[in-house]
Motif scaffolding. Structure first.
Motif, PDB file in Angstrom:
ATOM      1  N   ASN A 589      18.974  47.267 -63.728  1.00 18.79           N
ATOM      2  CA  ASN A 589      20.222  46.493 -63.677  1.00 18.79           C
ATOM      3  C   ASN A 589      20.219  45.634 -62.421  1.00 18.79           C
ATOM      4  OD1 ASN A 589      22.813  45.478 -63.812  1.00 18.79           O
ATOM      5  ND2 ASN A 589      23.719  47.412 -64.448  1.00 18.79           N
ATOM      6  N   LEU A 590      20.167  44.319 -62.617  1.00 17.49           N
ATOM      7  CA  LEU A 590      20.118  43.390 -61.493  1.00 17.49           C
ATOM      8  C   LEU A 590      21.477  42.785 -61.177  1.00 17.49           C
ATOM      9  CD1 LEU A 590      16.843  41.476 -62.461  1.00 17.49           C
ATOM     10  CD2 LEU A 590      17.097  43.586 -61.138  1.00 17.49           C
ATOM     11  N   GLY A 591      22.532  43.294 -61.778  1.00 21.99           N
ATOM     12  CA  GLY A 591      23.861  42.755 -61.549  1.00 21.99           C
ATOM     13  C   GLY A 591      24.243  41.735 -62.603  1.00 21.99           C
ATOM     14  N   ASP A 592      23.540  40.604 -62.613  1.00 19.22           N
ATOM     15  CA  ASP A 592      23.834  39.569 -63.603  1.00 19.22           C
ATOM     16  C   ASP A 592      22.951  39.694 -64.842  1.00 19.22           C
ATOM     17  OD1 ASP A 592      21.513  38.915 -62.227  1.00 19.22           O
ATOM     18  OD2 ASP A 592      21.786  36.762 -62.520  1.00 19.22           O
ATOM     19  N   TYR A 593      21.974  40.607 -64.766  1.00 14.26           N
ATOM     20  CA  TYR A 593      21.036  40.728 -65.884  1.00 14.26           C
ATOM     21  C   TYR A 593      20.513  42.158 -65.933  1.00 14.26           C
ATOM     22  CZ  TYR A 593      16.924  39.850 -68.821  1.00 14.26           C
ATOM     23  OH  TYR A 593      15.982  39.888 -69.825  1.00 14.26           O
ATOM     24  N   MET A 594      20.402  42.679 -67.149  1.00 13.88           N
ATOM     25  CA  MET A 594      19.918  44.042 -67.343  1.00 13.88           C
ATOM     26  C   MET A 594      18.808  44.032 -68.390  1.00 13.88           C
ATOM     27  SD  MET A 594      22.162  47.481 -68.150  1.00 13.88           S
ATOM     28  CE  MET A 594      22.649  47.023 -69.804  1.00 13.88           C
ATOM     29  N   PHE A 595      17.733  44.743 -68.118  1.00 12.10           N
ATOM     30  CA  PHE A 595      16.628  44.800 -69.069  1.00 12.10           C
ATOM     31  C   PHE A 595      15.989  46.183 -69.036  1.00 12.10           C
ATOM     32  CE2 PHE A 595      14.805  43.470 -65.058  1.00 12.10           C
ATOM     33  CZ  PHE A 595      13.620  44.169 -64.968  1.00 12.10           C
ATOM     34  N   GLY A 596      15.211  46.484 -70.064  1.00 17.19           N
ATOM     35  CA  GLY A 596      14.533  47.772 -70.158  1.00 17.19           C
ATOM     36  C   GLY A 596      13.027  47.611 -70.139  1.00 17.19           C
ATOM     37  N   LYS A 597      12.340  48.634 -69.624  1.00 12.83           N
ATOM     38  CA  LYS A 597      10.867  48.663 -69.617  1.00 12.83           C
ATOM     39  C   LYS A 597      10.406  50.111 -69.784  1.00 12.83           C
ATOM     40  CE  LYS A 597       9.645  44.388 -69.240  1.00 12.83           C
ATOM     41  NZ  LYS A 597       8.954  43.773 -70.368  1.00 12.83           N
TER      42      LYS A 597
END
Length: 828
Positions: A589-597
């Motif tokens: 979670n980068l604050g303005d963007y969230m992604f999964g790996k």
């Protein structure tokens, strides 16, 4: 070994909720009416209306909600709807208190009368400045004053005439002696018809040129005459004082008579007792300071420059219009975006006077937003206000007392030589503070005054129910924004795409996001891409382009992580089978963007009593929730496999190549799968990633970020090449949260990717290993060859092996002790 067809997969239609454009009853948004109502915030709106309607003390409103839910815009709109146009507050003026200048008076006047009153007082003063000097220069006044002065002069002359006769009878004469700038009559004896100073006579006596006896007599007579002169001068001084009082009384009477007549129109226009008292006090003060109407010049000091201009002598007779509501059509609504102490509560300004000292007066009192909003509504963002020095405490004090005393919040204010204490202002204002839930609960816990002054909480939700009515209102909201921002109309496919994105933002298929600022930004960006293609309407492709562009601008870190996976720096397998190794799925979670790996999780087991070792915890890189998940994992193993034997095992679990800490329990099921694989010696399929938390009964529980996790593993497989075997396992309770990207849905539809829902650990281990999990039989055993059987047997072997190893060691120690004793006996 490919996943069997018998494994339950999630139907494609459940992977993403789709809004059919044909179900929308319009072709473009131009056919719709702009939205007027507030949607999705029924609870918050009802609470807000209640707070605004309560006319009791303390019923101010504390608006809470996550940033981006349109709190401030909704508050402004609601206040505009609620405010009554017939409630217009009074104008407020501060005027001088002539008896106690440090405590200025407050005058309340009806809307628009404040500026008229200020002008009327100003005009009266200007008229007096012209008329009063004319009175003092009039022939009537000069004649009256001359008459008084002539009477004084005549009486004074009669005094000196009588004195002159007495002096001559005694052989003396009066001579005017210059003493500085003052002339004083002096008694001198006459010698041979000429006035001679007594000191000269004394010298003549010493030289025997004048009889001593006669000198003594003259000296004694002179002393008596001097006493009489002093008495006459005292009488003249009293007479002069009496004359001066008569002139001042005459001046006062003439001023009051003239000024009162000039003030009659003003007092008739403003028929209020405070105004009448103020005008009367003002004229009385002027009557006691009539010199202000006479020309005055400042004497110049040689060698000194005049640095400061002369002050306005009529400044005490001004009106300080604090609040002017003449342009108000209804109650004032003020949104204070910069809530400093001065901006909220006003201030008392200071100036440097002619002597270089800081001074202030009633005309320097300035209003803040709280006073300007009096009779109406004040809206502030609490996080902005609470960090400003003194603001929160002063706001609480004002709301509790319902009064405001304007003062200056200034650490250097101690150095001023004059201070003011203006008359307090009664407050009748509704204060609305906008904040987030965390700050609200923090204040509720640590500030007892919050419960007293903010009795209503209007809580704004981040989502609303997804139904036909709300979807229609969403379309009307889009129409409203296109009209306000002059954006191209949207066709029905674009509206459907926006609504689908709003559903995805909530992470739940049955909800629609109420983060209207984010939707509005997406709408503007889609309009930009439509403009780039010179299209008259915004279409689905433009909305998709806006979403993709937004992601592209923020996904640099995601791409860098993917690059490390591609080049083998981060070790992730998406093919083959490995013992004790599972691909978990992590969220960034980068604050303005969230992604999964994906993240590799490994487990190793051995004989021992150490139990399950959480390597992340041992290295201080594990959060509390993750630690709890590992402890639950141990409970599951005891519940399932340690009912007829002790759980004697040493096992370690690790997130490989994890250097930034781990938290959350969404990998607890993954860790169990790795342990079961290590114990049963059944390799796990690396092309299936896993997420889901687990309880002590082995049931798989829901987790967050399910869409991003699936998409993260899909992207990994896509870059390395899809093999039609790859897929993910998710908790069945997360199926309703699925709003996968369109490309992922297409891959599943083509059979290139798979999404499996699981309820229990047994279901999951079957998919991962291709072997039956095995259900416990009546005798407590598991069917041979199943995973549970292999795990149970392995745990039994470890327990028995540990016991045998312990017995063997004990025997060795026993034999060693026996040999030691025998050797000792032989020695003796």
């Amino acid at each position: 070994m490919p996943a069997k067809k018998s494994y339950n997969e999630i139907p494609v239609k459940k992977l993403r909720w789709r809004l059919s454009p044909t179900s929308l009853p319009f072709k473009t948004t131009d056919e719709l009416k702009p939205l007027k109502a507030i949607i999705g915030q029924d609870r918050g709106v009802e609470a807000f209306r209640f707070g605004m309607g309560m006319e009791k003390q303390g019923y101010n409103v504390f608006v809470t909600g996550m940033a981006g839910t349109g709190r401030m815009a909704t508050v402004k709109k609601l206040i505009k709807e609620i405010s009554k146009n017939d409630r217009i507050p009074d104008d407020l003026c501060y005027v001088n208190n002539y008896e106690n200048p440090e405590s200025p008076f407050l005058i309340r006047l009806k809307k628009g009368n404040g500026i008229a009153f200020k002008k009327a007082v100003h005009d009266l003063v200007e008229t007096l400045k012209k008329k009063i000097p004319q009175i003092f220069e009039s022939q009537e006044y000069i004649s009256a004053k001359k008459e008084v002065m002539q009477a004084y002069e005549a009486q004074g002359k009669s005094f000196f005439k009588i004195l002159d006769q007495k002096v001559k009878e005694q052989g003396f004469t009066l001579v005017d002696i210059q003493m500085g700038q003052v002339k004083r009559p002096e008694v001198m004896p006459l010698v041979d018809g000429n006035p001679v100073n007594i000191d000269q006579l004394e010298e003549m006596v010493e030289k025997e040129r004048f009889p001593k006896e006669e000198y003594e007599k003259l000296k004694e007579k002179q002393a008596k005459l001097r006493e009489q002169i002093d008495t006459i001068f005292l009488d003249l001084r009293d007479l002069q004082k009496e004359v001066q009082e008569k002139i001042e009384k005459m001046d006062r009477v003439m001023f009051i008579e003239t000024a009162s007549q000039l003030a009659v129109p003003l007092t008739k226009k403003f028929k209020s007792e405070p105004v009448r008292k103020y005008i009367s006090a003002m004229l009385e003060d002027m009557a006691g300071n009539l010199d202000i109407f006479r020309p005055q010049s400042q004497p110049a000091i040689p060698g000194m420059l005049t640095l400061l201009p002369e002050g306005d002598r009529f400044q005490p007779y001004q009106v300080n219009l604090l609040v002017d509501n003449k342009d108000q059509k209804g109650p004032p609504v003020i949104v204070e975006t910069y809530p400093t102490y001065r901006n909220l509560f006003g201030a008392i300004e200071r100036v440097v006077d002619r002597s270089g000292i800081w001074r202030t007066d009633f005309s320097k009192i300035k209003a803040g937003s709280l006073i300007k909003a009096n009779g109406g509504y004040l809206v502030i963002n609490l996080i902005d206000a609470i960090v400003e020095p003194g603001v929160w405490r002063a706001l609480k004090r004002a709301l509790k007392s319902e009064k405001l005393e304007i003062e200056t919040y200034d650490p250097f204010y101690l150095f001023t030589t004059s201070g003011l204490k203006p008359e307090p202002i009664d407050l009748d204002v509704k204060v609305v503070v906008v904040s987030d839930p965390y700050l609200y609960h923090l204040l509720q816990a640590f500030d007892e005054d919050v419960k007293k002054i903010f009795k209503v909480r209007a809580d704004f939700d981040t989502s609303m129910k997804k139904n036909e009515n709300n979807i229609q209102q969403y379309a009307e909201f889009i129409r409203m924004k296109t009209k306000e921002d002059k954006i191209r109309p949207l066709d029905r496919t674009a509206v459907a795409a926006l609504v689908e994105e709003a559903v995805r933002m909530t992470g739940r298929q049955e909800k629609i996001s109420t983060s209207f600022p984010d939707i509005t930004d997406l709408l503007r960006e889609a309009d930009f891409w439509a403009g780039q293609e010179k299209e008259p309407t915004i279409q689905e492709s433009h909305v998709d382009k806006a979403i993709e562009s937004r992601i592209y601008r923020s996904k640099m870190i995601e791409e860098h992580i993917q690059e490390m996976i591609d080049r083998g720096t981060l070790m992730i397998d998406v093919e083959g089978e490995v013992l004790g190794q599972v691909n978990g799925m992590a969220i960034y979670n980068l604050g303005d963007y969230m992604f999964g790996k994906p993240s590799r999780i490994t487990a190793s087991t051995s004989m021992g009593r150490a139990g399950i070792i959480n390597i992340e915890r041992e290295s201080d890189m594990s959060g509390n929730t993750h630690n709890k998940g590992v402890l639950i994992l141990s409970g599951y193993l005891r519940e399932k496999y340690a009912q007829d034997k002790p759980l004697t095992i040493s096992a370690s679990i690790a997130f490989e190549q994890s250097y930034g800490g781990v938290d959350g329990d969404s990998a607890s099921s993954t860790e169990i799968y790795a342990l079961l694989s290590s114990l049963s010696k059944a390799p796990i399929r690396q092309y299936i990633a896993v997420t889901g938390s687990v309880n002590q009964k082995g049931e798989i529980q829901a987790i967050g970020g399910v869409n991003q996790k699936i998409e993260g593993f899909y992207d990994c497989c896509r870059v390395k090449k899809l093999t039609k075997k790859q897929g993910v396992m998710i908790p069945e309770s997360n199926v309703k949260d699925l709003m996968l990207r369109k490309d992922v849905v297409r891959a599943v539809k083509k059979g290139q990717f798979h999404v499996y829902p699981v309820k229990t650990i047994d279901e999951g281990i079957e998919i991962l290993t291709g072997k039956k999990a095995g259900e416990r039989k009546a005798d407590g055993s598991f069917p041979k060859g199943t995973i549970n059987y292999l795990v149970d047997q392995k745990l039994r072997e470890l327990a028995e092996g540990l016991k045998k190893f312990g017995d063997k060691e004990n025997n060795k120690k026993k034999k060693a002790r026996t040999r030691k004793k025998s050797a000792a006996k032989k020695k003796n």
